[in-house]
Design a protein around this motif. Sequence first.
Motif, PDB file in Angstrom:
ATOM      1  N   ALA A 148       0.832  -1.208   0.000  1.00  0.00           N
ATOM      2  CA  ALA A 148       0.000   0.000   0.000  1.00  0.00           C
ATOM      3  C   ALA A 148       0.864   1.255   0.000  1.00  0.00           C
ATOM      4  CB  ALA A 148      -0.923  -0.005   1.211  1.00  0.00           C
ATOM      5  N   THR A 149       1.912   1.210   0.780  1.00  0.00           N
ATOM      6  CA  THR A 149       2.945   2.232   0.780  1.00  0.00           C
ATOM      7  C   THR A 149       4.179   1.570   1.387  1.00  0.00           C
ATOM      8  OG1 THR A 149       3.517   4.524   1.351  1.00  0.00           O
ATOM      9  CG2 THR A 149       2.346   3.233   3.019  1.00  0.00           C
ATOM     10  N   THR A 150       5.226   2.307   1.605  1.00  0.00           N
ATOM     11  CA  THR A 150       6.446   1.757   2.182  1.00  0.00           C
ATOM     12  C   THR A 150       6.971   2.724   3.236  1.00  0.00           C
ATOM     13  OG1 THR A 150       7.862   2.852   0.555  1.00  0.00           O
ATOM     14  CG2 THR A 150       7.071   0.622   0.005  1.00  0.00           C
ATOM     15  N   ASN A 151       7.846   2.247   4.077  1.00  0.00           N
ATOM     16  CA  ASN A 151       8.476   3.138   5.049  1.00  0.00           C
ATOM     17  C   ASN A 151       9.300   4.212   4.354  1.00  0.00           C
ATOM     18  OD1 ASN A 151       7.487   2.021   7.461  1.00  0.00           O
ATOM     19  ND2 ASN A 151       8.999   0.377   7.383  1.00  0.00           N
ATOM     20  N   VAL A 173       6.149  17.233  14.695  1.00  0.00           N
ATOM     21  CA  VAL A 173       6.327  15.992  15.440  1.00  0.00           C
ATOM     22  C   VAL A 173       6.765  14.910  14.465  1.00  0.00           C
ATOM     23  CG1 VAL A 173       5.200  14.200  16.792  1.00  0.00           C
ATOM     24  CG2 VAL A 173       4.653  16.605  17.210  1.00  0.00           C
ATOM     25  N   ASP A 174       7.960  14.382  14.660  1.00  0.00           N
ATOM     26  CA  ASP A 174       8.523  13.357  13.787  1.00  0.00           C
ATOM     27  C   ASP A 174       8.153  11.981  14.329  1.00  0.00           C
ATOM     28  OD1 ASP A 174      10.008  11.705  12.165  1.00  0.00           O
ATOM     29  OD2 ASP A 174      11.858  12.884  12.297  1.00  0.00           O
ATOM     30  N   LEU A 175       6.939  11.536  14.003  1.00  0.00           N
ATOM     31  CA  LEU A 175       6.495  10.233  14.492  1.00  0.00           C
ATOM     32  C   LEU A 175       7.233   9.087  13.815  1.00  0.00           C
ATOM     33  CD1 LEU A 175       2.618  10.259  15.027  1.00  0.00           C
ATOM     34  CD2 LEU A 175       4.451  10.239  16.723  1.00  0.00           C
ATOM     35  N   TRP A 176       7.689   9.295  12.593  1.00  0.00           N
ATOM     36  CA  TRP A 176       8.440   8.246  11.898  1.00  0.00           C
ATOM     37  C   TRP A 176       9.659   7.876  12.743  1.00  0.00           C
ATOM     38  CZ3 TRP A 176      12.717   6.114   9.788  1.00  0.00           C
ATOM     39  CH2 TRP A 176      12.580   5.238   8.704  1.00  0.00           C
ATOM     40  N   ASP A 177      10.380   8.875  13.186  1.00  0.00           N
ATOM     41  CA  ASP A 177      11.580   8.599  13.970  1.00  0.00           C
ATOM     42  C   ASP A 177      11.243   8.224  15.408  1.00  0.00           C
ATOM     43  OD1 ASP A 177      14.539   8.579  13.759  1.00  0.00           O
ATOM     44  OD2 ASP A 177      14.385  10.007  15.423  1.00  0.00           O
ATOM     45  N   ALA A 178      10.147   8.780  15.945  1.00  0.00           N
ATOM     46  CA  ALA A 178       9.746   8.437  17.316  1.00  0.00           C
ATOM     47  C   ALA A 178       9.392   6.953  17.415  1.00  0.00           C
ATOM     48  CB  ALA A 178       8.564   9.293  17.748  1.00  0.00           C
ATOM     49  N   PHE A 179       8.670   6.434  16.429  1.00  0.00           N
ATOM     50  CA  PHE A 179       8.333   5.018  16.416  1.00  0.00           C
ATOM     51  C   PHE A 179       9.584   4.174  16.191  1.00  0.00           C
ATOM     52  CE2 PHE A 179       3.506   5.029  15.264  1.00  0.00           C
ATOM     53  CZ  PHE A 179       3.258   5.855  16.344  1.00  0.00           C
ATOM     54  N   ARG A 180      10.466   4.659  15.336  1.00  0.00           N
ATOM     55  CA  ARG A 180      11.725   3.939  15.078  1.00  0.00           C
ATOM     56  C   ARG A 180      12.519   3.802  16.370  1.00  0.00           C
ATOM     57  NH1 ARG A 180      16.799   4.651  15.023  1.00  0.00           N
ATOM     58  NH2 ARG A 180      16.636   6.879  15.517  1.00  0.00           N
ATOM     59  N   GLN A 181      12.626   4.891  17.101  1.00  0.00           N
ATOM     60  CA  GLN A 181      13.383   4.860  18.348  1.00  0.00           C
ATOM     61  C   GLN A 181      12.721   3.948  19.371  1.00  0.00           C
ATOM     62  OE1 GLN A 181      14.857   8.580  19.988  1.00  0.00           O
ATOM     63  NE2 GLN A 181      14.663   9.579  18.001  1.00  0.00           N
ATOM     64  N   GLU A 187      17.276   2.985  10.747  1.00  0.00           N
ATOM     65  CA  GLU A 187      16.572   3.481   9.561  1.00  0.00           C
ATOM     66  C   GLU A 187      16.722   2.500   8.409  1.00  0.00           C
ATOM     67  OE1 GLU A 187      17.217   7.199   6.576  1.00  0.00           O
ATOM     68  OE2 GLU A 187      16.799   7.745   8.667  1.00  0.00           O
ATOM     69  N   GLU A 188      17.897   1.908   8.282  1.00  0.00           N
ATOM     70  CA  GLU A 188      18.150   0.954   7.200  1.00  0.00           C
ATOM     71  C   GLU A 188      17.212  -0.250   7.300  1.00  0.00           C
ATOM     72  OE1 GLU A 188      21.861  -1.588   5.228  1.00  0.00           O
ATOM     73  OE2 GLU A 188      22.058  -0.695   7.219  1.00  0.00           O
ATOM     74  N   GLN A 189      17.015  -0.770   8.506  1.00  0.00           N
ATOM     75  CA  GLN A 189      16.102  -1.904   8.697  1.00  0.00           C
ATOM     76  C   GLN A 189      14.697  -1.570   8.223  1.00  0.00           C
ATOM     77  OE1 GLN A 189      17.118  -2.476  13.033  1.00  0.00           O
ATOM     78  NE2 GLN A 189      16.724  -4.624  12.515  1.00  0.00           N
ATOM     79  N   LEU A 190      14.220  -0.407   8.587  1.00  0.00           N
ATOM     80  CA  LEU A 190      12.858  -0.026   8.261  1.00  0.00           C
ATOM     81  C   LEU A 190      12.694   0.260   6.776  1.00  0.00           C
ATOM     82  CD1 LEU A 190      12.219   2.235  11.358  1.00  0.00           C
ATOM     83  CD2 LEU A 190      11.133   0.033  10.881  1.00  0.00           C
ATOM     84  N   LEU A 191      13.700   0.815   6.153  1.00  0.00           N
ATOM     85  CA  LEU A 191      13.607   1.119   4.724  1.00  0.00           C
ATOM     86  C   LEU A 191      13.646  -0.153   3.881  1.00  0.00           C
ATOM     87  CD1 LEU A 191      15.833   4.323   4.425  1.00  0.00           C
ATOM     88  CD2 LEU A 191      13.339   4.162   4.608  1.00  0.00           C
ATOM     89  N   LYS A 192      14.267  -1.189   4.387  1.00  0.00           N
ATOM     90  CA  LYS A 192      14.331  -2.461   3.663  1.00  0.00           C
ATOM     91  C   LYS A 192      13.084  -3.314   3.881  1.00  0.00           C
ATOM     92  CE  LYS A 192      19.340  -3.258   3.384  1.00  0.00           C
ATOM     93  NZ  LYS A 192      20.447  -4.165   3.813  1.00  0.00           N
TER      94      LYS A 192
END
Length: 264
Positions: A148-151, A173-181, A187-192
């Motif tokens: 549907a979409t990607t990270n 608010v950077d929720l992308w990075d907040a959830f990552r943390q 970041e590499e794991q999530l992008l793959k």
Amino acid sequence: MSLHYDKFILFGDSITQFSSAEPNGFQSGLQNLYMRKLDVLNRGFSGYNSDHAALILPRILEQELNVNKNNVKLITIFIGTNDAFQIEDDINNIQAVPVERYKQNLSKMTKLCLENNIKPIIIGPTLHDSKLSKSLLVEKGRPTNKDATTNSRNLQYSNTAKAVAEEFAVAFVDLWDAFRQYGGWSEEQLLKSNGTVDSQHYVHLDELLVDGIHFSPTAYSIFRDKVVESISKYYPELSADSIPEKLAYWHDINPKDLVGSIFK
């Protein structure tokens, strides 16, 4: 003392609309924090994108603003999850919005808020679990072999939202990075990560995303805390600690002078 309450509007798509379900979730948590200080209003619209949001926000503000345009103090603008969709079906023609137009829409809404003395908090799309969302789409009659979409795509839209916030010098608010943390992922794991069956790169996000898109109670708690942090950082005069409660604390009420002590 006036019993008129100023307003804090939560504006967005389904993630905002559904945010009052948990007792200490996003909307309910903020309402509890601002109790006797601001009215927290939910104006979330499931399935909406930034094209739709830019069209309806002026009408929402027409209804909520007073003649002096000074009673809506804060607004969250959490739009972009549907914009970032890339499903190739008829519904995608309704929801998906190219990133440049997404930026234009966010800029338009941010400018509108500032013109009306409202402090905006912009939130971009966060992480996406492609495998979970595929199951959701099947349930909704939208089967697809494509994510549907990607990270990676959501990060692009999140960075675009951040750029708009920086341009107008407003809260982001950077929720992308907040959830990552929170998950301890790189970041590499999530992008793959993708939804391909048995993919060695798949990252399970079910603790945060109940269906790959919408938030779990944990995710809503992170969201709430990050919004509170952003208000303290960018608009400290509007943090809950800075706004006095309506009416006197009960212990300070004088039984011999109810009017004078309650409404002091």
